[in-house]
Design an enzyme around this catalytic site. Sequence first.
Site, short mmCIF file in Angstrom:
data_model
loop_
_atom_site.label_atom_id
_atom_site.label_comp_id
_atom_site.label_asym_id
_atom_site.label_seq_id
_atom_site.Cartn_x
_atom_site.Cartn_y
_atom_site.Cartn_z
N TYR A 108 -15.19 6.45 -13.38
CA TYR A 108 -14.76 5.48 -12.36
C TYR A 108 -15.34 4.09 -12.70
CZ TYR A 108 -15.30 2.79 -8.06
OH TYR A 108 -15.33 1.78 -7.14
N LYS A 117 -13.51 0.37 -13.88
CA LYS A 117 -13.74 -0.92 -13.24
C LYS A 117 -14.22 -1.97 -14.25
CE LYS A 117 -12.86 0.02 -8.87
NZ LYS A 117 -11.85 -0.72 -8.08
N SER A 139 -17.17 -2.78 -8.80
CA SER A 139 -18.16 -1.85 -8.22
C SER A 139 -19.50 -1.92 -8.93
CB SER A 139 -17.61 -0.41 -8.33
OG SER A 139 -18.64 0.52 -8.06
N THR A 180 -4.22 6.88 0.96
CA THR A 180 -5.49 7.03 1.70
C THR A 180 -5.56 6.02 2.85
OG1 THR A 180 -6.59 5.51 0.16
CG2 THR A 180 -6.83 7.88 -0.29
N GLY A 181 -4.79 4.95 2.75
CA GLY A 181 -4.81 3.91 3.80
C GLY A 181 -4.01 4.33 5.02
N ALA A 234 -6.42 -1.48 -4.90
CA ALA A 234 -5.63 -0.24 -4.94
C ALA A 234 -6.14 0.63 -6.08
CB ALA A 234 -4.16 -0.57 -5.14
N ASP A 246 0.83 -1.20 0.00
CA ASP A 246 0.00 0.00 0.00
C ASP A 246 0.87 1.26 0.00
OD1 ASP A 246 -3.26 0.37 1.15
OD2 ASP A 246 -1.95 2.11 0.92
N PHE A 252 -21.53 -2.92 -3.67
CA PHE A 252 -22.51 -1.84 -3.74
C PHE A 252 -22.05 -0.77 -2.74
CE2 PHE A 252 -25.92 -2.72 -6.82
CZ PHE A 252 -25.25 -3.75 -7.46
N GLY A 306 -25.61 12.98 -11.45
CA GLY A 306 -25.11 11.60 -11.62
C GLY A 306 -25.73 10.62 -10.64
N GLN A 353 -25.79 18.05 3.88
CA GLN A 353 -26.82 18.28 2.87
C GLN A 353 -27.42 16.93 2.46
OE1 GLN A 353 -24.32 20.32 -0.08
NE2 GLN A 353 -25.44 22.23 0.39
#
Length: 325
Positions: free
Chosen positions: A139, A143, A115, A35-36, A72, A31, A167, A282, A204
């Site tokens: 994105y 995938k 995803s 972000t990890g 990753a 890694d 999901f 979106g 929001q």
Amino acid sequence: MRICVAGGAGYIGSHVSHALVNAGHEVVVFDNLSTGLRTSVPEKATFVHGDVSDPLLSRKTLKGCDAIVYLAASKDAGASMLDPIRYTRNNLQATMSFFDAANDCGVKYVVFSSSAAVFGESQYLPLDEDHPKDPTNYYGYTKLEIERVLAWYDKLLGIKSASLRYFNAAGYDPDGKVTGLERNPANLIPVVMEVACGVRKGMQVFGTDWNTKDGTCLRDYIHVTDLADAHLRALDHLEKGGATFAVNLGTGSGQSVLDVIHAAEKISGRKVNYQAVGRRAGDPEALWASGEKAKQLLGWVPKHSSIESIVETTWNAYKANGLVK
Ligand code: WQD
């Protein structure tokens, strides 16, 4: 097996790494910690700090590995539409480079973190694996492309793979062994938690005029512990000679944004202040999966994915990080 978990210090990756270690596998977490969190890596795992785009370090790390679990990638659908080059670099080029290294090192099995975003707008619900795949964001496109490459790598290189379509991944380890929080989250559940514990003053709600029971969007929130179990089952299936496959990992039902907010208020005993605003570009109105194929193929049945369990385990993680005063 000796398994390299690329992205194994991340939110989902660390839950998967802990499950693999607990199942007796030899785990190498690879890694770049973009972000990890280093503290999320299981003590019994070997940790290699590096980037999947580094061909030499990838080969050094993959030496002797039987399988890889690949998580990753960048995962923000909205960001992918604003910075597609970064998503091409992180999600396509780096992944292909790592798969190249894996093939050179004789890795036989790949479990790939895919995803629900591969589907795009739902034409029917629940979404099964035969649903048309027409991603509405870059994105999701990245995938889907990787899923398609893996299908070819089976035919041409004999690499067997499992593409697991998450999901809405949420929740935390019920035993409290994984508590790493995402920095500056944008997903619903961590945002609600930050409001409940006062890290944020409010939030929001994107649209209250949808054609749903309470006017807010429906999503299939799946607990990361259930996702980790699916990874274990997928590896076992491949190791026993199972064919390459792709499955949807969801609970088979959708929960609304207000369901999440109300569960958080009940569990935290705090008010979650929100402002109803316009719809987010979106956003589909409703998305939930049929987990039937994963049940038939892997015997996978989500056990931790009630919205109460998801919210409660997440709230416990915020407490563990000292954010609940
Ligand atoms: C959930 C619902 C928002 C934040 C994303 C990615 C998807 C996948 C999962 C990786 C939506 C609403 C949210 C907020 C809100 N990622 N919301 N206020 O968009 O369903 O899916 O994460 O595989 O690819 O797109 O998740 O948590 O952002 O939103 O009202 O502050 O909550 O409109 O209806 P999403 P999310």
